[in-house]
Design a protein around this motif. Sequence first.
Motif, PDB file in Angstrom:
ATOM      1  N   GLN A  42     189.797 159.709  51.852  1.00 25.29           N
ATOM      2  CA  GLN A  42     189.263 160.881  51.162  1.00 25.29           C
ATOM      3  C   GLN A  42     189.995 161.018  49.830  1.00 25.29           C
ATOM      4  OE1 GLN A  42     186.699 162.657  52.547  1.00 25.29           O
ATOM      5  NE2 GLN A  42     186.772 161.123  54.164  1.00 25.29           N
ATOM      6  N   ARG A  43     189.412 161.711  48.921  1.00 23.89           N
ATOM      7  CA  ARG A  43     190.013 161.902  47.589  1.00 23.89           C
ATOM      8  C   ARG A  43     191.424 162.469  47.690  1.00 23.89           C
ATOM      9  NH1 ARG A  43     189.871 159.988  42.804  1.00 23.89           N
ATOM     10  NH2 ARG A  43     189.806 161.423  41.084  1.00 23.89           N
ATOM     11  N   GLU A  44     191.640 163.378  48.639  1.00 22.08           N
ATOM     12  CA  GLU A  44     192.939 164.040  48.755  1.00 22.08           C
ATOM     13  C   GLU A  44     193.947 163.252  49.604  1.00 22.08           C
ATOM     14  OE1 GLU A  44     189.887 165.292  51.483  1.00 22.08           O
ATOM     15  OE2 GLU A  44     189.974 165.772  49.376  1.00 22.08           O
ATOM     16  N   THR A  45     193.548 162.084  50.128  1.00 25.07           N
ATOM     17  CA  THR A  45     194.469 161.281  50.925  1.00 25.07           C
ATOM     18  C   THR A  45     195.624 160.808  50.053  1.00 25.07           C
ATOM     19  OG1 THR A  45     192.637 160.479  52.293  1.00 25.07           O
ATOM     20  CG2 THR A  45     194.693 159.234  52.395  1.00 25.07           C
ATOM     21  N   ASP A  46     196.834 161.002  50.541  1.00 22.96           N
ATOM     22  CA  ASP A  46     198.038 160.529  49.854  1.00 22.96           C
ATOM     23  C   ASP A  46     198.065 158.999  49.900  1.00 22.96           C
ATOM     24  OD1 ASP A  46     200.936 160.922  48.894  1.00 22.96           O
ATOM     25  OD2 ASP A  46     201.181 159.738  50.744  1.00 22.96           O
ATOM     26  N   LEU A 102     191.339 157.315  45.854  1.00 24.88           N
ATOM     27  CA  LEU A 102     192.546 158.148  45.876  1.00 24.88           C
ATOM     28  C   LEU A 102     192.797 158.744  44.504  1.00 24.88           C
ATOM     29  CD1 LEU A 102     194.822 155.717  47.913  1.00 24.88           C
ATOM     30  CD2 LEU A 102     193.404 157.580  48.784  1.00 24.88           C
ATOM     31  N   ARG A 103     193.359 159.919  44.477  1.00 17.05           N
ATOM     32  CA  ARG A 103     193.574 160.647  43.237  1.00 17.05           C
ATOM     33  C   ARG A 103     194.937 160.356  42.587  1.00 17.05           C
ATOM     34  NH1 ARG A 103     192.879 166.921  43.748  1.00 17.05           N
ATOM     35  NH2 ARG A 103     191.298 166.044  45.051  1.00 17.05           N
ATOM     36  N   SER A 104     195.930 160.050  43.350  1.00 21.31           N
ATOM     37  CA  SER A 104     197.307 160.010  42.854  1.00 21.31           C
ATOM     38  C   SER A 104     197.573 158.847  41.897  1.00 21.31           C
ATOM     39  CB  SER A 104     198.278 159.924  44.023  1.00 21.31           C
ATOM     40  OG  SER A 104     198.269 158.624  44.565  1.00 21.31           O
TER      41      SER A 104
END
Length: 185
Positions: free
Chosen positions: A81-85, A143-145
């Motif tokens: 998910q996008r918010e997955t670290d 992933l966003r990070s």
Amino acid sequence: MKSKRQDYDSVQSLIIATASSLFTQKGVDGASLADIAQASSIAKGTLYYYYPAKDELIEDVARTYGDYMGDTLLEWAESLQRETDAGDAMRLLLNTLMADDMHRRLHVVLCAQCAIEDSALAGLIAAMEKKWALMLEVGSLKLRSNQARTIRARSAAFFSMLMGYMAKSDITKDDIEEFISIFLS
């Protein structure tokens, strides 16, 4: 009594599964075609019909393993998910890859065989690793990070590092954490 063939969709699938298992136990050179036929409970002639040369069987084992890795990477990428670290994403992938002992050992055996003598197999494994690295990159796009950029930049190195960890006989949680720390740093 149920025959071994009933557990597989084809005789060829039975042969590949049996060869994979024997390769992890005896090594590629230690498992003869006769050993594979006997362990498969099929006649040697049947085995030779499908695989007149052991090299062809080794390459089919590698392709089947490559499909397993591809499926595993695809499932991993689809689960993100996008918010997955990024660390959690890599932890999930590593735990999945390390949990299947037979496939982990098969990876090591096939790579060792490449290093010993088999240039055709080495080319096949190299092509699969490029595909796997691309799948790792695609998964990281979700992933966003900032660490997702690190995953993309080091995707090819991931499989080199993975080989070393897969060669260990007992993988611990600390080993996984060390891998992630080194990979994402």
